[in-house]
Structure formats: C-alpha cells, structure tokens
Design a protein around this motif. Structure first.
Motif, PDB file in Angstrom:
ATOM      1  N   ASP A   1       0.876  -1.170   0.000  1.00 60.00           N
ATOM      2  CA  ASP A   1       0.000   0.000   0.000  1.00 60.00           C
ATOM      3  C   ASP A   1       0.914   1.221   0.000  1.00 60.00           C
ATOM      4  O   ASP A   1       2.137   1.095   0.119  1.00 60.00           O
ATOM      5  CB  ASP A   1      -0.923   0.004   1.227  1.00 60.00           C
ATOM      6  N   VAL A   2       0.321   2.415  -0.136  1.00 62.38           N
ATOM      7  CA  VAL A   2       1.102   3.640   0.029  1.00 62.38           C
ATOM      8  C   VAL A   2       1.067   4.009   1.507  1.00 62.38           C
ATOM      9  O   VAL A   2      -0.015   4.139   2.090  1.00 62.38           O
ATOM     10  CB  VAL A   2       0.523   4.803  -0.806  1.00 62.38           C
TER      11      VAL A   2
ATOM     12  N   ARG B   1       3.226   1.068  -8.486  1.00 62.34           N
ATOM     13  CA  ARG B   1       3.214   1.995  -7.339  1.00 62.34           C
ATOM     14  C   ARG B   1       4.645   2.378  -6.977  1.00 62.34           C
ATOM     15  O   ARG B   1       5.546   1.543  -6.946  1.00 62.34           O
ATOM     16  CB  ARG B   1       2.535   1.333  -6.137  1.00 62.34           C
ATOM     17  N   HIS B   2       4.822   3.679  -6.689  1.00 66.07           N
ATOM     18  CA  HIS B   2       6.132   4.168  -6.260  1.00 66.07           C
ATOM     19  C   HIS B   2       5.917   5.435  -5.449  1.00 66.07           C
ATOM     20  O   HIS B   2       5.061   6.257  -5.776  1.00 66.07           O
ATOM     21  CB  HIS B   2       7.009   4.472  -7.487  1.00 66.07           C
ATOM     22  N   SER B   3       6.681   5.620  -4.378  1.00 66.05           N
ATOM     23  CA  SER B   3       6.578   6.843  -3.572  1.00 66.05           C
ATOM     24  C   SER B   3       7.971   7.319  -3.193  1.00 66.05           C
ATOM     25  O   SER B   3       8.924   6.532  -3.155  1.00 66.05           O
ATOM     26  CB  SER B   3       5.728   6.616  -2.316  1.00 66.05           C
ATOM     27  N   GLU B   4       8.072   8.614  -2.917  1.00 67.61           N
ATOM     28  CA  GLU B   4       9.348   9.233  -2.574  1.00 67.61           C
ATOM     29  C   GLU B   4       9.128  10.299  -1.511  1.00 67.61           C
ATOM     30  O   GLU B   4       8.100  10.994  -1.525  1.00 67.61           O
ATOM     31  CB  GLU B   4       9.973   9.918  -3.802  1.00 67.61           C
TER      32      GLU B   4
ATOM     33  N   ASP C   1       5.809  12.444  -2.325  1.00 66.03           N
ATOM     34  CA  ASP C   1       5.357  12.263  -3.700  1.00 66.03           C
ATOM     35  C   ASP C   1       4.976  10.808  -3.927  1.00 66.03           C
ATOM     36  O   ASP C   1       5.671   9.900  -3.460  1.00 66.03           O
ATOM     37  CB  ASP C   1       6.456  12.664  -4.685  1.00 66.03           C
ATOM     38  N   VAL C   2       3.898  10.575  -4.661  1.00 67.85           N
ATOM     39  CA  VAL C   2       3.440   9.215  -4.889  1.00 67.85           C
ATOM     40  C   VAL C   2       2.886   9.074  -6.301  1.00 67.85           C
ATOM     41  O   VAL C   2       2.256   9.990  -6.835  1.00 67.85           O
ATOM     42  CB  VAL C   2       2.373   8.796  -3.840  1.00 67.85           C
ATOM     43  N   CYS C   3       3.147   7.913  -6.904  1.00 69.98           N
ATOM     44  CA  CYS C   3       2.619   7.575  -8.228  1.00 69.98           C
ATOM     45  C   CYS C   3       1.969   6.203  -8.162  1.00 69.98           C
ATOM     46  O   CYS C   3       2.550   5.261  -7.617  1.00 69.98           O
ATOM     47  CB  CYS C   3       3.750   7.572  -9.264  1.00 69.98           C
TER      48      CYS C   3
ATOM     49  N   THR D   1       0.978  12.446  -7.605  1.00 70.42           N
ATOM     50  CA  THR D   1       0.630  13.551  -6.726  1.00 70.42           C
ATOM     51  C   THR D   1       1.850  13.975  -5.931  1.00 70.42           C
ATOM     52  O   THR D   1       2.502  13.142  -5.289  1.00 70.42           O
ATOM     53  CB  THR D   1      -0.516  13.170  -5.771  1.00 70.42           C
ATOM     54  N   LEU D   2       2.165  15.252  -5.993  1.00 72.07           N
ATOM     55  CA  LEU D   2       3.290  15.837  -5.258  1.00 72.07           C
ATOM     56  C   LEU D   2       2.710  16.637  -4.095  1.00 72.07           C
ATOM     57  O   LEU D   2       2.169  17.729  -4.286  1.00 72.07           O
ATOM     58  CB  LEU D   2       4.120  16.746  -6.173  1.00 72.07           C
ATOM     59  N   TYR D   3       2.810  16.080  -2.874  1.00 74.81           N
ATOM     60  CA  TYR D   3       2.227  16.703  -1.687  1.00 74.81           C
ATOM     61  C   TYR D   3       3.254  17.589  -0.976  1.00 74.81           C
ATOM     62  O   TYR D   3       4.423  17.218  -0.850  1.00 74.81           O
ATOM     63  CB  TYR D   3       1.786  15.637  -0.677  1.00 74.81           C
TER      64      TYR D   3
END
Length: 286
Positions: A51-52, A169-172, A185-187, A223-225
């Motif tokens: 999951d994210v 899925r990928h997040s940074e 940031d999440v894709c 999405t870039l939070y």
C-alpha cells in the motif's frame, strides 16, 4: 488511489505496460522530474509496496478543493474521446471540485497511515456523478483491488461496474523547501475496467451485460504533496490515461489505437489540490 476531477473515468493507462520493461527506481527520474518534464509514457514501476504509507501527519478527514489547471490530448481529439468530449474537458479548466478525503491508521498495530481508498473514490464519484451515483462498494481486504456499482446522473438508469486494480506503485520523500513542513510524492498506475451492468434483474446488479466489451484503461496518477501547516496540504496532481485495446474490440479500432497512440497517453490532466483538515483521526478510531 489518487483520483482527479474526472471521476466518471475513475482512473486509466495502457496495454503498452507489458511492452515496457519494469525498471528499478534508481533508473527512473524522480516523480517531480517526471511531472515537470511532461512524460507521456508509463514509468514501468512495479507494485513496490502493499500500500502507500503516508506520513503520520496525514491522518484525518480533509476537505479538498481540486482545481483543473490543464487538459491535453497528446494523440489528438479522436483518441481523447472526440471533439465534444475534449471541449467539455477543456471547459473544466479554471473550475474546482469539492470532496472529502480520509487518511486512516492501518496495519496489525495501527502504526501506519494509508488512504481510505473506498471512502475517497466514493466521495469523488458522488461529487462528480451525483449524490446517489454510488449504489454499492463491494468490500475487499485487498487495498489493490476495488469495485464500484455506479448509476451516474443523466445515464437514464444505466448501471456500470468499475473494477480498479493497482498495477504499479512508487513513492518518494521529497525535498523540504520554503514553507513546507514535509514533502511526499506518490505515483500509482491503476487498471480500470468499466462494464455496463444489467439493471433489469435486481438479483444480478453488478453483473456485466453480455455482448458489450468493457472499456479498459490504465491511469497513472502522480501527486506531489507539500504539507505547509499541520492542517493544510497543497498538492500538484497529474493524471495520464492510456487506452488498452481489448480482444473483443473492433480490430480496426484496436489497430488504430496502437498505431496512433504508440504507447503514449491519450488524456493528460493537471490539477492543483488543497487539503484542509476538518477532523483528526487517532490510531484507535481509524
């Protein structure tokens, strides 16, 4: 699932996923570079995590204002959905959509924060398709698969089943600059299958109608939070939709999609989103 103003589409992207070799995160540009560089092809991410997992400061219920910044048809209006569809989408530029978003605690010990996917997508569907548009949300323990039974306003009683499955899925953790308390940031890439459902027999609601091939898309949402205060998050969001030729589709149309799109997104939309917290959620009541 991160979802844009175009909730009737829910989420979308392409069969070229199988043609693109899955790359490691180190071989790919950052998500910010991807968004700002105008990428038009799928990134090749695998489902890197179950999951994210969001920063714990995201936990809570948020009021969201999503404003459409840009709408593009990189492969022409025909593959976007036609001239009228494109013009309707372009008319959304400068308009805003209000909906509710929830991030909740999860995990065996309630020690991680995840998006409440069913709640969030249902909220956007109601905001865009009508208050009574969502008839059923079959529950699943798998956060990577969701299904909805929909009756949009103006559809004259026609029902639709939307099946969503996360395929990438990928997040940074981004750089914290200026007034940001944190940057995340999440894709996600989601395979979306929309089928007409049979309304004639109440016992068969949600059953796809025969002889109607489903509409299949993959949608990449990045999405870039930036959290700028404890109760305010601002985000830049970009969605890329890719058509997926279906075996039951007219062969001429399937060939046209492959020939013209050549693995590129057919529908690209950019949003500015502001989240304002209206209620905190503790681990015990998520």
């Amino acid at each position: 699932l991160a979802v844009s103003n175009t909730a009737p589409a829910l989420v979308a992207a392409a069969s070229v996923a199988s043609a693109a070799a899955t790359a490691t995160a180190d071989e790919l540009p950052t998500l910010r570079e991807r968004v700002e560089g105008g990428a038009l092809r799928l990134p090749g991410y695998s489902v890197e995590t179950s999951d994210v997992y969001y920063p714990k400061t995201f936990a809570g219920v948020w009021e969201c204002r999503s404003s459409t910044v840009a709408v593009e048809a990189p492969c022409g209006n025909a593959l976007f959905g036609g001239n009228r569809t494109f013009e309707r989408a372009k008319a959304e530029v400068g308009t805003s959509l209000m909906y509710s978003t929830r991030f909740r605690y999860a995990g065996p010990t309630n020690n991680v924060v995840v998006a409440d996917r069913a709640y969030n997508i249902e909220s956007i569907c109601r905001a865009t398709m009508g208050a009574n548009a969502v008839l059923d949300v079959p529950r699943s323990e798998d956060p990577n698969e969701l299904a909805f039974i929909l009756s949009p306003e103006g559809a004259e009683g026609q029902l639709y089943r939307a099946d969503l499955k996360v395929v990438g899925r990928h997040s940074e953790v981004g750089e914290t600059t200026g007034d940001s308390l944190l940057s995340f940031d999440v894709c996600e890439v989601v395979r979306q299958v929309v089928s007409a459902a049979n309304p004639a027999n109440p016992a068969s609601i949600g059953t796809p109608r025969p002889n109607r091939p489903p509409l299949i898309k993959d949608i990449e949402t990045t999405t870039l939070y930036r959290q700028i205060s404890p109760d305010c998050i601002v985000a830049s969001q970009k969605t890329l939709s890719f058509l997926v030729p279906d075996p039951n589709q007219d062969p001429a149309m399937a060939g046209y999609i492959v020939r013209v799109a050549q693995g590129r997104a057919v529908d690209v939309r950019t949003y500015d989103v502001v989240y304002r917290r209206v209620r905190e959620l503790a681990a015990s009541n998520s």
